[in-house]
Design a protein around this motif. Sequence first.
Motif, PDB file in Angstrom:
ATOM      1  N   ALA A  55      -1.940  26.386 -10.038  1.00 34.97           N
ATOM      2  CA  ALA A  55      -1.046  27.100  -9.130  1.00 34.97           C
ATOM      3  C   ALA A  55       0.383  27.146  -9.674  1.00 34.97           C
ATOM      4  CB  ALA A  55      -1.063  26.428  -7.752  1.00 34.97           C
ATOM      5  N   ILE A  56       0.827  26.037 -10.262  1.00 35.71           N
ATOM      6  CA  ILE A  56       2.180  25.970 -10.821  1.00 35.71           C
ATOM      7  C   ILE A  56       2.319  26.966 -11.965  1.00 35.71           C
ATOM      8  CG2 ILE A  56       3.727  24.497 -12.182  1.00 35.71           C
ATOM      9  CD1 ILE A  56       2.785  22.178 -10.342  1.00 35.71           C
ATOM     10  N   GLU A  57       1.282  27.067 -12.781  1.00 37.54           N
ATOM     11  CA  GLU A  57       1.311  28.014 -13.905  1.00 37.54           C
ATOM     12  C   GLU A  57       1.381  29.454 -13.390  1.00 37.54           C
ATOM     13  OE1 GLU A  57      -2.096  27.134 -16.235  1.00 37.54           O
ATOM     14  OE2 GLU A  57      -1.256  25.293 -17.086  1.00 37.54           O
ATOM     15  N   ARG A  58       0.607  29.746 -12.348  1.00 37.57           N
ATOM     16  CA  ARG A  58       0.591  31.121 -11.804  1.00 37.57           C
ATOM     17  C   ARG A  58       1.919  31.481 -11.155  1.00 37.57           C
ATOM     18  NH1 ARG A  58      -4.417  29.593  -9.595  1.00 37.57           N
ATOM     19  NH2 ARG A  58      -3.524  29.671  -7.503  1.00 37.57           N
ATOM     20  N   MET A  68       0.837  -1.189   0.000  1.00 27.36           N
ATOM     21  CA  MET A  68       0.000   0.000   0.000  1.00 27.36           C
ATOM     22  C   MET A  68       0.877   1.245   0.000  1.00 27.36           C
ATOM     23  SD  MET A  68      -2.773  -1.101   2.910  1.00 27.36           S
ATOM     24  CE  MET A  68      -1.628  -1.994   3.961  1.00 27.36           C
ATOM     25  N   LEU A  69       0.298   2.343  -0.401  1.00 28.04           N
ATOM     26  CA  LEU A  69       1.003   3.617  -0.403  1.00 28.04           C
ATOM     27  C   LEU A  69       0.307   4.604   0.514  1.00 28.04           C
ATOM     28  CD1 LEU A  69       3.138   5.602  -1.620  1.00 28.04           C
ATOM     29  CD2 LEU A  69       1.421   6.134  -3.369  1.00 28.04           C
ATOM     30  N   PHE A  70       1.074   5.156   1.462  1.00 23.09           N
ATOM     31  CA  PHE A  70       0.568   6.282   2.258  1.00 23.09           C
ATOM     32  C   PHE A  70       0.847   7.521   1.416  1.00 23.09           C
ATOM     33  CE2 PHE A  70       0.943   9.690   5.380  1.00 23.09           C
ATOM     34  CZ  PHE A  70      -0.191   9.488   6.160  1.00 23.09           C
ATOM     35  N   GLY A  71      -0.145   7.951   0.662  1.00 22.67           N
ATOM     36  CA  GLY A  71       0.044   9.033  -0.297  1.00 22.67           C
ATOM     37  C   GLY A  71      -0.233  10.407   0.285  1.00 22.67           C
ATOM     38  N   THR A  72       0.452  11.406  -0.252  1.00 26.21           N
ATOM     39  CA  THR A  72       0.266  12.788   0.188  1.00 26.21           C
ATOM     40  C   THR A  72      -0.061  13.662  -1.013  1.00 26.21           C
ATOM     41  OG1 THR A  72       2.572  13.454  -0.154  1.00 26.21           O
ATOM     42  CG2 THR A  72       2.023  12.418   1.966  1.00 26.21           C
ATOM     43  N   ASN A  73      -0.632  14.829  -0.732  1.00 27.92           N
ATOM     44  CA  ASN A  73      -0.957  15.735  -1.828  1.00 27.92           C
ATOM     45  C   ASN A  73       0.311  16.253  -2.506  1.00 27.92           C
ATOM     46  OD1 ASN A  73      -0.554  17.368   0.638  1.00 27.92           O
ATOM     47  ND2 ASN A  73      -1.004  19.098  -0.693  1.00 27.92           N
ATOM     48  N   GLY A  74       1.431  16.281  -1.781  1.00 23.93           N
ATOM     49  CA  GLY A  74       2.671  16.722  -2.401  1.00 23.93           C
ATOM     50  C   GLY A  74       3.095  15.816  -3.531  1.00 23.93           C
ATOM     51  N   THR A  75       2.905  14.512  -3.339  1.00 21.05           N
ATOM     52  CA  THR A  75       3.317  13.534  -4.348  1.00 21.05           C
ATOM     53  C   THR A  75       2.228  13.292  -5.380  1.00 21.05           C
ATOM     54  OG1 THR A  75       4.735  12.419  -2.741  1.00 21.05           O
ATOM     55  CG2 THR A  75       4.133  11.175  -4.707  1.00 21.05           C
ATOM     56  N   LEU A  76       0.986  13.163  -4.952  1.00 19.81           N
ATOM     57  CA  LEU A  76      -0.078  12.724  -5.846  1.00 19.81           C
ATOM     58  C   LEU A  76      -1.069  13.816  -6.223  1.00 19.81           C
ATOM     59  CD1 LEU A  76      -0.629   9.248  -4.208  1.00 19.81           C
ATOM     60  CD2 LEU A  76       0.682   9.808  -6.251  1.00 19.81           C
ATOM     61  N   GLY A  77      -0.939  14.995  -5.614  1.00 22.31           N
ATOM     62  CA  GLY A  77      -1.725  16.150  -6.032  1.00 22.31           C
ATOM     63  C   GLY A  77      -0.856  17.083  -6.855  1.00 22.31           C
ATOM     64  N   ILE A  78       0.260  17.493  -6.252  1.00 20.95           N
ATOM     65  CA  ILE A  78       1.208  18.383  -6.922  1.00 20.95           C
ATOM     66  C   ILE A  78       2.031  17.610  -7.953  1.00 20.95           C
ATOM     67  CG2 ILE A  78       3.227  19.852  -6.598  1.00 20.95           C
ATOM     68  CD1 ILE A  78       2.166  20.501  -3.814  1.00 20.95           C
ATOM     69  N   GLY A  79       2.477  16.396  -7.597  1.00 20.77           N
ATOM     70  CA  GLY A  79       3.384  15.628  -8.437  1.00 20.77           C
ATOM     71  C   GLY A  79       2.964  15.507  -9.894  1.00 20.77           C
ATOM     72  N   PRO A  80       1.734  15.033 -10.163  1.00 22.90           N
ATOM     73  CA  PRO A  80       1.322  14.895 -11.562  1.00 22.90           C
ATOM     74  C   PRO A  80       1.271  16.226 -12.311  1.00 22.90           C
ATOM     75  CG  PRO A  80      -0.084  13.596 -10.129  1.00 22.90           C
ATOM     76  CD  PRO A  80       0.744  14.480  -9.242  1.00 22.90           C
ATOM     77  N   ALA A  81       1.061  17.322 -11.568  1.00 14.51           N
ATOM     78  CA  ALA A  81       1.022  18.637 -12.201  1.00 14.51           C
ATOM     79  C   ALA A  81       2.418  19.171 -12.481  1.00 14.51           C
ATOM     80  CB  ALA A  81       0.263  19.615 -11.299  1.00 14.51           C
ATOM     81  N   LEU A  84       3.771  30.030  -3.632  1.00  8.76           N
ATOM     82  CA  LEU A  84       2.535  30.805  -3.713  1.00  8.76           C
ATOM     83  C   LEU A  84       2.541  31.949  -2.699  1.00  8.76           C
ATOM     84  CD1 LEU A  84      -0.150  27.990  -4.151  1.00  8.76           C
ATOM     85  CD2 LEU A  84       0.771  29.523  -5.898  1.00  8.76           C
ATOM     86  N   PHE A  85       3.083  31.672  -1.513  1.00 10.15           N
ATOM     87  CA  PHE A  85       3.203  32.712  -0.483  1.00 10.15           C
ATOM     88  C   PHE A  85       4.105  33.845  -0.964  1.00 10.15           C
ATOM     89  CE2 PHE A  85       5.887  33.876   3.363  1.00 10.15           C
ATOM     90  CZ  PHE A  85       5.040  34.899   3.786  1.00 10.15           C
ATOM     91  N   LYS A  86       5.225  33.506  -1.578  1.00  6.15           N
ATOM     92  CA  LYS A  86       6.147  34.512  -2.099  1.00  6.15           C
ATOM     93  C   LYS A  86       5.445  35.433  -3.099  1.00  6.15           C
ATOM     94  CE  LYS A  86      10.017  32.997  -3.728  1.00  6.15           C
ATOM     95  NZ  LYS A  86      10.956  32.082  -4.425  1.00  6.15           N
ATOM     96  N   ILE A  87       4.663  34.843  -3.979  1.00  8.65           N
ATOM     97  CA  ILE A  87       3.953  35.629  -4.980  1.00  8.65           C
ATOM     98  C   ILE A  87       2.906  36.526  -4.319  1.00  8.65           C
ATOM     99  CG2 ILE A  87       2.348  35.484  -6.928  1.00  8.65           C
ATOM    100  CD1 ILE A  87       3.767  32.871  -7.683  1.00  8.65           C
ATOM    101  N   ALA A  88       2.130  35.929  -3.421  1.00 12.23           N
ATOM    102  CA  ALA A  88       1.051  36.680  -2.774  1.00 12.23           C
ATOM    103  C   ALA A  88       1.586  37.825  -1.922  1.00 12.23           C
ATOM    104  CB  ALA A  88       0.212  35.739  -1.912  1.00 12.23           C
ATOM    105  N   ALA A  89       2.745  37.611  -1.269  1.00 12.21           N
ATOM    106  CA  ALA A  89       3.313  38.631  -0.378  1.00 12.21           C
ATOM    107  C   ALA A  89       4.276  39.567  -1.104  1.00 12.21           C
ATOM    108  CB  ALA A  89       4.020  37.961   0.794  1.00 12.21           C
ATOM    109  N   GLY A  90       4.701  39.185  -2.308  1.00 14.62           N
ATOM    110  CA  GLY A  90       5.635  40.014  -3.058  1.00 14.62           C
ATOM    111  C   GLY A  90       7.029  40.024  -2.459  1.00 14.62           C
ATOM    112  N   ILE A  91       7.515  38.844  -2.055  1.00 12.41           N
ATOM    113  CA  ILE A  91       8.835  38.754  -1.417  1.00 12.41           C
ATOM    114  C   ILE A  91       9.713  37.728  -2.122  1.00 12.41           C
ATOM    115  CG2 ILE A  91       8.006  39.478   0.846  1.00 12.41           C
ATOM    116  CD1 ILE A  91       7.898  36.555   1.688  1.00 12.41           C
ATOM    117  N   ASP A  92      11.017  37.766  -1.828  1.00 11.85           N
ATOM    118  CA  ASP A  92      11.983  36.854  -2.421  1.00 11.85           C
ATOM    119  C   ASP A  92      12.639  36.028  -1.318  1.00 11.85           C
ATOM    120  OD1 ASP A  92      13.769  35.578  -4.096  1.00 11.85           O
ATOM    121  OD2 ASP A  92      15.188  37.240  -4.144  1.00 11.85           O
TER     122      ASP A  92
END
Length: 326
Positions: free
Chosen positions: A317-320, A92-105, A173-181
Amino acid sequence: MTARLPGIALAIGALVFTCVAGEAPAQTYPDRSPAMVVTFAAGGSSDVLARAVAAAMSQGLGKQIVVENRPGAGGNIGAEAVAKSTPDGYTMLFGTNGTLGIGPALHKNLRYDPQKDLVPVGMLHQLPLVLIVNPQVPATNLRELIDYAKKNPGKLTFASAGVGSASHLTTELFKIAAGIDLLHVPYKGGGAATPDLISGQVSMMLETIPNALPLVRGGQMRALGVTTKERSPNAPDIPTFSESGVPGFDVGAWTGLFVPAGTPKDIVERLNKETVRIASDPAYVAQIRKMGTDVASSSPEAFRAFVAKDVQNWTDAIERSGTKTQ
């Protein structure tokens, strides 16, 4: 006509055998210890939550689930191993959104197809991320951090659980929203980043509450905000990003159980039944809530639809954010 009866009997017998054999996996499963693969290093929030799930599900299955850590490549090393394993319910796989939500994108050249090679069994948890900073950082709240970052572009560093992880892209996304580097420093899981966060080698990290709160309560890190639109009931004193200078910010994480495509449907349903059962187990729920995490459950079908929508959301989100796909 009488002469044809033996043939008919044989056909009926074969049909009965096929039906019985089709039911056999669920009736005998599991007859040995299944493995649950965690795609990040031991000690991180995914590992801690997975071990709690494994212990709770083991009680219902009657066999001890063995947790295996296979970190690397934002979780894709472990996920690929499960996708290519024998589809018999024992991996079985203990899946996370980082791997299976963000990953395919994010990853366009994976050696497996997350949406075709893995079958969603059911959701397990939902949880916000919390921004933790080393006490040496001259900011006691999110507004002060944003102001400091604007005056000192690129000076602050942020750790993540790996390129393409939720902690990485949510910070983008936080960097973009806050305008920071901020400068990105990737690690192989949140647990692997902890020593450098404590020592001040890196300035901050967006981490799930289970891994962040012990560091905050121990005085080793300072919490500045949670990423969801509402405060977490498990940490009501930590304000949201939205109320702290980044209006409308709302990002959360999730975990769920997956098996390889081709796993018999009755075994998928058996495992889903266990995920639903533990979600109403008072002892398990109390244990998970102490980690600052919300328990969740769903049908396999509802979870499949949820994951598909999450992939689309992260694609947008990745595109933005301008993050390059890999």
